[in-house]
Motif scaffolding. Structure first.
Motif, short mmCIF file in Angstrom:
data_model
loop_
_atom_site.label_atom_id
_atom_site.label_comp_id
_atom_site.label_asym_id
_atom_site.label_seq_id
_atom_site.Cartn_x
_atom_site.Cartn_y
_atom_site.Cartn_z
N THR A 325 6.49 7.77 -5.54
CA THR A 325 7.61 6.89 -6.24
C THR A 325 6.91 5.97 -7.31
O THR A 325 7.96 5.08 -7.95
N THR A 326 5.91 6.04 -7.86
CA THR A 326 5.38 5.16 -8.78
C THR A 326 4.29 5.94 -9.70
O THR A 326 3.18 6.45 -9.03
N PHE A 327 4.24 5.55 -10.85
CA PHE A 327 3.27 5.90 -11.93
C PHE A 327 1.82 5.16 -11.86
O PHE A 327 0.76 5.30 -12.05
N SER A 328 2.01 3.77 -10.98
CA SER A 328 1.15 2.68 -11.08
C SER A 328 0.19 3.07 -9.99
O SER A 328 0.41 3.12 -8.99
N MET A 329 -0.96 2.96 -10.55
CA MET A 329 -2.19 3.06 -9.31
C MET A 329 -2.34 1.71 -8.63
O MET A 329 -2.67 1.88 -7.66
N LEU A 330 -1.99 0.72 -9.44
CA LEU A 330 -1.90 -0.48 -8.60
C LEU A 330 -1.12 -0.42 -7.31
O LEU A 330 -1.37 -0.94 -6.44
N SER A 331 0.13 -0.08 -7.68
CA SER A 331 1.02 0.33 -6.60
C SER A 331 0.53 1.26 -5.70
O SER A 331 0.75 1.17 -4.30
N THR A 332 -0.12 1.83 -5.99
CA THR A 332 -0.45 3.36 -5.00
C THR A 332 -1.61 2.49 -4.23
O THR A 332 -1.59 2.84 -2.96
N LEU A 333 -2.33 1.66 -4.81
CA LEU A 333 -3.45 1.01 -3.90
C LEU A 333 -2.89 0.04 -2.73
O LEU A 333 -3.34 0.04 -1.63
N ASN A 334 -1.57 -0.37 -3.05
CA ASN A 334 -0.68 -1.29 -2.09
C ASN A 334 -0.48 -0.24 -1.08
O ASN A 334 -0.64 -0.66 0.31
N GLU A 335 0.24 0.71 -1.28
CA GLU A 335 0.59 1.85 -0.54
C GLU A 335 -0.79 2.37 0.32
O GLU A 335 -0.58 2.35 1.65
N GLY A 336 -1.69 2.60 -0.37
CA GLY A 336 -2.97 3.02 0.56
C GLY A 336 -3.41 2.15 1.51
O GLY A 336 -3.73 2.41 2.61
N TYR A 337 -3.33 0.76 1.13
CA TYR A 337 -3.87 -0.33 1.93
C TYR A 337 -2.94 -0.07 3.23
O TYR A 337 -3.70 -0.24 4.36
N LYS A 338 -1.72 -0.16 3.01
CA LYS A 338 -0.74 -0.12 4.15
C LYS A 338 -0.78 0.98 5.25
O LYS A 338 -0.58 0.98 6.45
N THR A 339 -1.28 2.20 4.67
CA THR A 339 -1.51 3.46 5.52
C THR A 339 -2.53 3.34 6.33
O THR A 339 -2.48 3.76 7.34
N GLN A 340 -3.43 2.85 5.90
CA GLN A 340 -4.67 2.38 6.78
C GLN A 340 -4.55 1.21 7.80
O GLN A 340 -5.04 1.39 8.89
N GLN A 341 -3.62 0.23 7.44
CA GLN A 341 -3.30 -0.54 8.33
C GLN A 341 -2.53 0.02 9.54
O GLN A 341 -2.73 -0.30 10.72
#
Length: 436
Positions: A325-341
């Motif tokens: 849902t985003t082109f932003s890699m910064l926003s993707t890092l956000n989602e990645g952190y939460k999946t690992q949490q």
């Protein structure tokens, strides 16, 4: 031609998960990035390098932010740009209800060019300078994409989708026509300027064994091209693969039997891989594209990064537009952190930014070409603004070290924080006024 940029600078030299943290990156508070003919010539302390510059060389000074290599997206679908944020389905239903009807339009070359132009502009605005990209089953979709990417002088990888079963008739090719079309595209576009080709079977359920074998033949005949497909994204998908390929030992084995694993093979998602599959990916130096935004949006599951690291599998981030849902890699890092949490694992900001830059380059077998500021690398880089929004500005005032700055960028950052994107040393955005 010499171009010089000054500012706070960060790039990675190694994987923070494999070496001592301080050995994995180079961070310079007041650094100089010297570029010659589009390639990195030197990085270092501004105080040491400025006196060595010839008189008259302009120094472009980026302040209150961070210069770093451009982001690398290891899995994204440009034809799905206009169907982003389509409501309410999981993978298989989503493909039938949304994806396939949208992809039908890409038999039209001019439509493909129009979408490619918008798509690539969105990537650059978000600080992504290289991507591994799905086209559609139509040759025209790849012709359109490469035409626009070439005009923009970008390092991009793309391929025509191979799909000869379990799909609409209007999106179906055959094993032979898929082979012939892909071969023609490879001959025309692979290694033309900064462009590279990826053999692209959509995923096992839409490919017959004959077609997968023809993809393996193409890969053997053209060992410098890529293999790009999906794997183990959704539990219903995995069960379907078992029904369709009863003689296989599992999802990965379907591809393995057709000789599709290797150093330039990238498998998107891998959410539900078994240990023996990760072991095989590591043995063959294959890569996984970690797509957290898409995995959360479609309810697919939580990628096991620790498992991939255990078996030494190359991993990069993917946005997976349009399920992402985003082109932003910064926003993707956000989602990645939460999946690992949610997996009760910690994902450090250093690891996140590594995966988005040098990790992505390694996943695409492009280390030394892109992904960091080593001498001779292509000078695709970005400038992230620490004060682009009032909230970011306020939070940054409380950051005590680089780790906090990076984590704040990854949690609060998006396209607004990418204030300049450079391709081969040339700025392609004008969002920021610079001082010299």
């Amino acid at each position: 031609m010499i171009k010089v940029y000054r500012g706070e600078l960060l790039h990675f030299l190694a994987d923070p998960a494999k070496v001592a943290l301080q050995e994995s990156y180079q961070h310079i508070e007041d650094g100089l990035l010297i570029i010659k003919d589009g390639l990195v010539e030197q990085v270092g302390e501004a105080s040491e390098l400025l006196p060595l510059l010839d008189d008259g060389i302009e120094v472009i000074h980026y302040e209150n932010g961070l210069m770093m290599p451009g982001f690398i997206d290891t899995h994204v679908h440009y034809p799905q740009t206009e169907m982003i944020a389509s409501y309410g389905e999981q993978l298989l239903e989503w493909l039938q209800n949304y994806t396939f009807p949208f992809e039908r339009q890409f038999s039209d070359l001019e439509h493909g060019k129009k979408i490619a132009e918008f798509f690539l502009t969105q990537l650059l605005d978000a600080g992504t300078t290289t991507a591994l990209v799905f086209g559609t089953v139509h040759k025209e979709s790849v012709e359109a994409f490469f035409t626009i990417a070439q005009q923009k002088k970008l390092r991009m990888i793309c391929g025509k989708v191979l799909m000869d079963q379990n799909c609409p008739d209007y999106l179906s090719d055959t094993a032979q026509t898929g082979y012939e079309d892909s071969k023609a595209l490879i001959e025309k576009w692979h290694k033309t300027d900064r462009l590279q080709y990826a053999i692209t079977p959509r995923f096992a359920p839409t490919c017959s064994t004959e077609q997968l074998n023809k993809a393996g033949q193409l890969l053997a005949e053209n060992p410098s091209v890529y293999l790009h497909t999906h794997i183990s994204e959704n539990t219903n998908e995995i069960a379907w693969v078992s029904e369709l390929f009863p003689d296989s030992k599992g999802y990965l084995d379907v591809y393995d039997q057709s000789n599709l694993l290797g150093r330039r093979s990238v498998f998107a998602h891998g959410v539900h891989l078994h240990d023996h599959e990760c072991k095989r990916l590591g043995e063959t130096e294959s890569s996984i594209a970690f797509c957290p935004s898409s995995n959360l949006f479609l309810g697919s599951g939580l990628f096991n990064l620790k498992q991939a690291q255990k078996y030494d599998v190359n991993v990069g981030y993917g946005t997976d537009i349009g399920a992402g849902t985003t082109f932003s890699m910064l926003s993707t890092l956000n989602e990645g952190y939460k999946t690992q949490q949610l997996r009760a694992e910690k994902l450090s900001p250093f690891q996140s930014f590594y995966l988005a830059t040098l990790g992505g380059a390694r996943a695409l077998d492009l280390e030394g070409t892109i992904g960091n500021f080593t001498k001779g690398a292509e000078a695709d880089f970005i400038f992230l603004d620490y004060h682009a929004t009032p909230l970011m500005d306020r939070r940054m005032h409380h950051c005590k070290d680089l780790s906090e700055k990076l984590f704040t960028l990854s949690m609060l950052g998006d396209e607004r924080h990418v204030k300049a994107t450079h391709i081969m040393g040339e700025r392609v955005q004008t969002a920021i006024a610079v001082t010299t």
